[in-house]
Design a protein around this motif. Structure first.
Motif, PDB file in Angstrom:
ATOM      1  N   ASN A  86       0.828  -1.208   0.000  1.00 38.34           N
ATOM      2  CA  ASN A  86       0.000   0.000   0.000  1.00 38.34           C
ATOM      3  C   ASN A  86       0.860   1.256   0.000  1.00 38.34           C
ATOM      4  N   GLN A  87       1.986   1.192   0.714  1.00 35.88           N
ATOM      5  CA  GLN A  87       2.901   2.332   0.722  1.00 35.88           C
ATOM      6  C   GLN A  87       3.479   2.563  -0.675  1.00 35.88           C
ATOM      7  N   ILE A  88       3.851   1.474  -1.343  1.00 32.76           N
ATOM      8  CA  ILE A  88       4.420   1.583  -2.688  1.00 32.76           C
ATOM      9  C   ILE A  88       3.375   2.108  -3.672  1.00 32.76           C
ATOM     10  N   LYS A  89       2.130   1.632  -3.534  1.00 32.94           N
ATOM     11  CA  LYS A  89       1.052   2.098  -4.422  1.00 32.94           C
ATOM     12  C   LYS A  89       0.834   3.591  -4.269  1.00 32.94           C
ATOM     13  N   LEU A  90       0.846   4.076  -3.020  1.00 36.73           N
ATOM     14  CA  LEU A  90       0.675   5.504  -2.777  1.00 36.73           C
ATOM     15  C   LEU A  90       1.766   6.298  -3.464  1.00 36.73           C
ATOM     16  N   GLU A  91       2.991   5.812  -3.369  1.00 38.43           N
ATOM     17  CA  GLU A  91       4.114   6.517  -3.982  1.00 38.43           C
ATOM     18  C   GLU A  91       4.027   6.490  -5.499  1.00 38.43           C
ATOM     19  N   ILE A  92       3.648   5.356  -6.066  1.00 31.14           N
ATOM     20  CA  ILE A  92       3.543   5.230  -7.525  1.00 31.14           C
ATOM     21  C   ILE A  92       2.457   6.149  -8.071  1.00 31.14           C
ATOM     22  N   ILE A  93       1.302   6.171  -7.401  1.00 34.29           N
ATOM     23  CA  ILE A  93       0.200   7.025  -7.850  1.00 34.29           C
ATOM     24  C   ILE A  93       0.608   8.502  -7.798  1.00 34.29           C
ATOM     25  N   THR A  94       1.291   8.887  -6.711  1.00 39.24           N
ATOM     26  CA  THR A  94       1.759  10.263  -6.578  1.00 39.24           C
ATOM     27  C   THR A  94       2.778  10.595  -7.657  1.00 39.24           C
ATOM     28  N   ALA A  95       3.697   9.664  -7.920  1.00 46.40           N
ATOM     29  CA  ALA A  95       4.735   9.890  -8.935  1.00 46.40           C
ATOM     30  C   ALA A  95       4.122  10.041 -10.326  1.00 46.40           C
ATOM     31  N   ILE A  96       3.162   9.204 -10.650  1.00 42.85           N
ATOM     32  CA  ILE A  96       2.506   9.283 -11.962  1.00 42.85           C
ATOM     33  C   ILE A  96       1.773  10.613 -12.109  1.00 42.85           C
TER      34      ILE A  96
END
Length: 217
Positions: A86-96
């Motif tokens: 979930n932490q990685i997903k949050l970061e990926i969504i923010t980065a995109i």
């Protein structure tokens, strides 16, 4: 029916034995399991051992050892991997999101000179962010090292602490692409790196908040 301090500690020790070693995750899971045991004892008049066994049976799949992200020999309980996921997903969504904003902003530049100035502006912002991130991470490292509290946030922060140095050459180099294709790749790429740097601080700050919360309790 409220559990006693001894019963709660029994649940806590069971979670430790099952590999739930991060304090923030352990607190979350302990709260859920304790509530479910209390419900079973109240609704069905079961004894603590009976309710305890029943509830932990339901949670067994969540404690199954699962390989950690980006590792070949580190294993966590499935629920820990889910939280890191979930932490990685949050970061990926923010980065995109940030990369997309920068990319489309770049496309709105009227000419090649304006686009070049836009890239130089981002590079300068990235440089200041990188320096600020390293200094802030050192501060967080100092304060977090004083505490014996463990958390998923601290784990993510520590994993990144030694990796951030690899971006040193990219951030401080004066080289920038001058052809359109590479510029269109370079701009969103810098946006992703910007998010990566900010999330280094975010996880360090989240752990600092968590250990403050623990000390107050």
């Amino acid at each position: 029916m409220k559990l006693t301090t001894e019963q709660i500690e029994c649940i806590n020790q069971t979670l430790v034995k099952k590999g739930v070693k991060f304090d923030d995750l352990k607190m979350e899971v302990l709260d859920h399991i304790a509530s479910q045991i209390e419900y079973e004892m109240t609704a069905t008049q079961k004894t603590f051992p009976e309710a305890y066994n029943q509830v932990f049976e339901r949670w067994n799949a969540e404690f199954k050892p699962t390989r950690a992200f980006f590792s070949l020999n580190t294993y966590y309980p499935k629920l820990a991997r889910s939280k890191f996921g979930n932490q990685i997903k949050l970061e990926i969504i923010t980065a995109i999101t940030i990369a997309a904003v920068l990319f489309f902003s770049f496309q709105l530049m009227s000419d090649s000179n304006a686009k070049l100035q836009f890239i130089l502006w981002i590079k300068k912002l990235l440089l200041y962010t990188y320096i600020g991130t390293i200094l802030s991470m050192l501060v967080f490292k100092f304060f977090n090292a004083k505490s014996k509290v463990s958390s998923t946030y601290k784990h993510s922060f520590d994993m990144r602490f030694s990796v951030i140095i690899i971006w040193l050459g990219f951030v401080f180099t004066d080289n920038i692409p001058h052809d359109t294709t590479n510029q269109n790749i370079f701009v969103p790429g810098m946006g992703c790196l910007f998010v990566y740097l900010l999330f280094n601080l975010y996880w360090g700050f989240k752990h600092y908040q968590f250990q403050k919360k623990i000390s107050i309790q």
